[in-house]
Design a protein around this motif. Structure first.
Motif, PDB file in Angstrom:
ATOM      1  N   ARG A   2       0.839  -1.209   0.000  1.00 39.96           N
ATOM      2  CA  ARG A   2       0.000   0.000   0.000  1.00 39.96           C
ATOM      3  C   ARG A   2       0.866   1.248   0.000  1.00 39.96           C
ATOM      4  O   ARG A   2       0.585   2.217  -0.720  1.00 39.96           O
ATOM      5  CB  ARG A   2      -0.915   0.013   1.232  1.00 39.96           C
ATOM      6  N   LYS A   3       1.920   1.254   0.820  1.00 41.57           N
ATOM      7  CA  LYS A   3       2.818   2.415   0.877  1.00 41.57           C
ATOM      8  C   LYS A   3       3.479   2.658  -0.472  1.00 41.57           C
ATOM      9  O   LYS A   3       3.534   3.791  -0.954  1.00 41.57           O
ATOM     10  CB  LYS A   3       3.879   2.216   1.963  1.00 41.57           C
ATOM     11  N   LYS A   4       3.981   1.575  -1.087  1.00 33.48           N
ATOM     12  CA  LYS A   4       4.617   1.705  -2.408  1.00 33.48           C
ATOM     13  C   LYS A   4       3.622   2.206  -3.452  1.00 33.48           C
ATOM     14  O   LYS A   4       3.947   3.062  -4.275  1.00 33.48           O
ATOM     15  CB  LYS A   4       5.192   0.361  -2.844  1.00 33.48           C
ATOM     16  N   ASP A   5       2.414   1.653  -3.406  1.00 30.55           N
ATOM     17  CA  ASP A   5       1.380   2.042  -4.367  1.00 30.55           C
ATOM     18  C   ASP A   5       1.006   3.511  -4.190  1.00 30.55           C
ATOM     19  O   ASP A   5       0.855   4.242  -5.169  1.00 30.55           O
ATOM     20  CB  ASP A   5       0.157   1.139  -4.192  1.00 30.55           C
ATOM     21  N   ALA A   6       0.872   3.952  -2.944  1.00 32.38           N
ATOM     22  CA  ALA A   6       0.522   5.349  -2.664  1.00 32.38           C
ATOM     23  C   ALA A   6       1.618   6.286  -3.173  1.00 32.38           C
ATOM     24  O   ALA A   6       1.328   7.320  -3.789  1.00 32.38           O
ATOM     25  CB  ALA A   6       0.279   5.554  -1.174  1.00 32.38           C
TER      26      ALA A   6
END
Length: 139
Positions: free
Chosen positions: A37-41
């Protein structure tokens, strides 16, 4: 939660309890999803800033591109099953059931372009004459 974080959460859902095997890996699976999620954000935010496009629209464009790629792959696999597989092609009904197409949809799902792509990738020609060749033969 910022809207980009919400989009990342929607695109990377946490596993439901009881869905991870073995069960003692559930926490690790959740941590992996949180990291994704962090990478995607970060990716969405950077792309949005760079392209001056709303992150939701970028996410939708990304999914549309993935969907188109999947449909192209299905068409190529249908071409393989009908035109290249063994001495007898897979039946239309069976392919339709597994691909989510109608009986007649399988027949029209692929054409010479997909047949040529398959031939190039597997290094051999189709077992059956091309559709163009068959059409000429019947004239």
């Amino acid at each position: 939660m910022h809207s980009i974080d919400e989009l990342a959460a929607l695109r990377n859902p946490l596993p439901l309890p009881g869905t991870v095997t073995p069960e003692d890996c559930y926490t690790d699976a959740c941590e992996q999803v949180e990291e994704q999620r962090k990478k995607d954000a970060l990716h969405l935010e950077a792309a949005s800033d760079d392209l001056q496009v709303d992150p939701l629209l970028l996410a939708l464009d990304d999914l549309k591109t993935q969907k188109e790629a999947i449909h192209a792959e299905i068409r190529r696999l249908l071409a393989y099953g009908r035109e290249f597989h063994g001495s007898r092609p897979y039946g239309l009904e069976e392919l339709a059931r597994h691909a989510g197409y109608s009986f007649s949809g399988v027949r029209t799902a692929y054409g010479d372009k997909e047949i040529q792509y398959v031939a190039d990738q597997i290094g051999r020609e189709a077992n059956r004459p091309s559709r163009t060749g068959r059409a000429k033969d019947t004239l």
